[in-house]
Design a protein around this motif. Structure first.
Motif, PDB file in Angstrom:
ATOM      1  N   VAL A  63      -7.831  16.305   0.160  1.00 25.36           N
ATOM      2  CA  VAL A  63      -9.074  15.993  -0.533  1.00 25.36           C
ATOM      3  C   VAL A  63      -9.647  17.287  -1.112  1.00 25.36           C
ATOM      4  CG1 VAL A  63      -9.535  14.036   1.008  1.00 25.36           C
ATOM      5  CG2 VAL A  63     -10.531  16.266   1.530  1.00 25.36           C
TER       6      VAL A  63
ATOM      7  N   VAL B  73      -3.422  13.880   4.316  1.00 28.37           N
ATOM      8  CA  VAL B  73      -4.299  13.534   3.201  1.00 28.37           C
ATOM      9  C   VAL B  73      -4.896  14.825   2.660  1.00 28.37           C
ATOM     10  CG1 VAL B  73      -6.244  12.129   2.425  1.00 28.37           C
ATOM     11  CG2 VAL B  73      -4.903  11.388   4.410  1.00 28.37           C
TER      12      VAL B  73
ATOM     13  N   SER C 161       0.793  -1.230   0.000  1.00 29.49           N
ATOM     14  CA  SER C 161       0.000   0.000   0.000  1.00 29.49           C
ATOM     15  C   SER C 161       0.825   1.280   0.000  1.00 29.49           C
ATOM     16  CB  SER C 161      -0.951  -0.008   1.197  1.00 29.49           C
ATOM     17  OG  SER C 161      -0.252  -0.302   2.378  1.00 29.49           O
TER      18      SER C 161
ATOM     19  N   THR D  89      -3.391   3.273  -1.726  1.00 28.38           N
ATOM     20  CA  THR D  89      -4.702   2.635  -1.619  1.00 28.38           C
ATOM     21  C   THR D  89      -5.851   3.634  -1.605  1.00 28.38           C
ATOM     22  OG1 THR D  89      -4.507   2.592   0.776  1.00 28.38           O
ATOM     23  CG2 THR D  89      -3.802   0.612  -0.417  1.00 28.38           C
ATOM     24  N   THR D  90      -5.597   4.863  -1.976  1.00 25.04           N
ATOM     25  CA  THR D  90      -6.631   5.887  -1.958  1.00 25.04           C
ATOM     26  C   THR D  90      -6.604   6.683  -3.256  1.00 25.04           C
ATOM     27  OG1 THR D  90      -7.504   7.806  -0.740  1.00 25.04           O
ATOM     28  CG2 THR D  90      -5.111   7.548  -0.793  1.00 25.04           C
TER      29      THR D  90
ATOM     30  N   VAL E 199      -5.634   6.893   6.599  1.00 24.71           N
ATOM     31  CA  VAL E 199      -5.889   7.374   5.242  1.00 24.71           C
ATOM     32  C   VAL E 199      -7.204   6.797   4.715  1.00 24.71           C
ATOM     33  CG1 VAL E 199      -5.080   7.291   2.848  1.00 24.71           C
ATOM     34  CG2 VAL E 199      -3.473   7.807   4.706  1.00 24.71           C
ATOM     35  N   GLU E 200      -7.410   5.519   4.907  1.00 24.32           N
ATOM     36  CA  GLU E 200      -8.637   4.895   4.420  1.00 24.32           C
ATOM     37  C   GLU E 200      -9.859   5.395   5.189  1.00 24.32           C
ATOM     38  OE1 GLU E 200      -7.640   0.737   4.409  1.00 24.32           O
ATOM     39  OE2 GLU E 200      -6.577   0.934   2.499  1.00 24.32           O
TER      40      GLU E 200
ATOM     41  N   LEU F 123     -14.983   7.241  -6.887  1.00 25.91           N
ATOM     42  CA  LEU F 123     -15.231   6.676  -5.562  1.00 25.91           C
ATOM     43  C   LEU F 123     -16.708   6.368  -5.374  1.00 25.91           C
ATOM     44  CD1 LEU F 123     -12.902   8.959  -3.415  1.00 25.91           C
ATOM     45  CD2 LEU F 123     -12.612   6.510  -3.854  1.00 25.91           C
TER      46      LEU F 123
ATOM     47  N   ALA G 113      -2.063  11.213  -0.448  1.00 26.05           N
ATOM     48  CA  ALA G 113      -1.825  10.882   0.959  1.00 26.05           C
ATOM     49  C   ALA G 113      -0.376  10.475   1.132  1.00 26.05           C
ATOM     50  CB  ALA G 113      -2.739   9.752   1.408  1.00 26.05           C
TER      51      ALA G 113
ATOM     52  N   TYR H  81     -15.023  10.804   3.798  1.00 23.47           N
ATOM     53  CA  TYR H  81     -15.293  11.745   2.718  1.00 23.47           C
ATOM     54  C   TYR H  81     -16.459  11.246   1.864  1.00 23.47           C
ATOM     55  CZ  TYR H  81     -14.407  14.991  -1.127  1.00 23.47           C
ATOM     56  OH  TYR H  81     -14.536  15.965  -2.080  1.00 23.47           O
TER      57      TYR H  81
ATOM     58  N   GLU I  18     -10.770   8.652   3.509  1.00 25.62           N
ATOM     59  CA  GLU I  18     -11.462   8.416   2.240  1.00 25.62           C
ATOM     60  C   GLU I  18     -12.905   7.963   2.480  1.00 25.62           C
ATOM     61  OE1 GLU I  18     -11.077   4.925  -0.789  1.00 25.62           O
ATOM     62  OE2 GLU I  18      -9.630   6.490  -1.384  1.00 25.62           O
TER      63      GLU I  18
ATOM     64  N   LYS J 108      -2.045   3.652   7.189  1.00 26.30           N
ATOM     65  CA  LYS J 108      -2.941   3.219   6.115  1.00 26.30           C
ATOM     66  C   LYS J 108      -4.393   3.280   6.585  1.00 26.30           C
ATOM     67  CE  LYS J 108      -3.903  -0.725   3.104  1.00 26.30           C
ATOM     68  NZ  LYS J 108      -5.015  -1.497   3.612  1.00 26.30           N
TER      69      LYS J 108
END
Length: 181
Positions: free
Chosen positions: A65, A63, A27, A39-40, A139-140, A163, A44, A146, A143, A136
């Motif tokens: 966005v 991160v 990742s 993985t996003t 970060v996930e 997404l 990130a 969001y 996402e 990780k």
């Protein structure tokens, strides 16, 4: 700002033990001084700073966005934009609960600048492997939070549109998911 101060203090190169732990996971894409999370759909990264104690390091997960107005084709009113941002910020505070660790954050910041939102989590940990997993997860979590905060009724641009398609089409087993909250 906190994020800028933390990033200026980061090491020029990832320590060997950190590099090995992050390389052991698919990742991450490692650079000299940071690790990119792959993985996003968002930008990130994880940076590392040595601490006074030789046995641990401080990790900063950042991160970026798009704001709601940057993610949509339409015009978003200021009340909707501000409400969306405030809700996102409140939800992101809960990210440490998504980890499988008793995680105490050194710092947490959500900052809106122009058409982007920058989220930063800083934590200190002695286990490089666990730090890679926690980074990780954070970060996930960003996402997922969001996507859950998507406001219905707008036409979204990439990467948010992708997404949304992924969330609505389901997982690899072909199960259809519901719409984001």
């Amino acid at each position: 700002m906190l994020v800028a101060a933390l990033q200026r203090a980061m090491t020029d190169e990832l320590p060997d033990a950190v590099r090995e732990a992050f390389e052991a996971r698919d990742s991450y894409d490692l650079r000299d001084d940071h690790a990119l999370v792959t993985t996003t759909a968002f930008d990130a990264r994880v940076t590392v700073e040595a601490t006074e104690a030789d046995w641990n390091s401080q990790y900063v997960v950042t991160v970026e966005v798009p704001t709601l107005s940057a993610a949509v084709e339409d015009v978003v009113g200021p009340a909707v934009e501000d409400g969306w941002f405030e809700t996102l910020e409140r939800r992101l505070e809960d990210a440490p609960m998504a980890t499988r660790a008793n995680l105490e954050l050194d710092a947490f910041e959500v900052r809106r600048e122009d058409q982007r939102v920058e989220i930063a989590y800083a934590f200190t940990l002695g286990s490089e492997s666990q730090a890679a997993d926690i980074a990780k997860t954070l970060v996930e979590y960003v996402e997922g939070t969001y996507v859950e905060g998507i406001v219905p009724g707008y036409d979204y641009r990439p990467p948010v549109s992708g997404l949304l398609d992924q969330a609505q089409s389901g997982d690899a087993a072909g199960e259809r998911g519901g719409t984001p909250l």
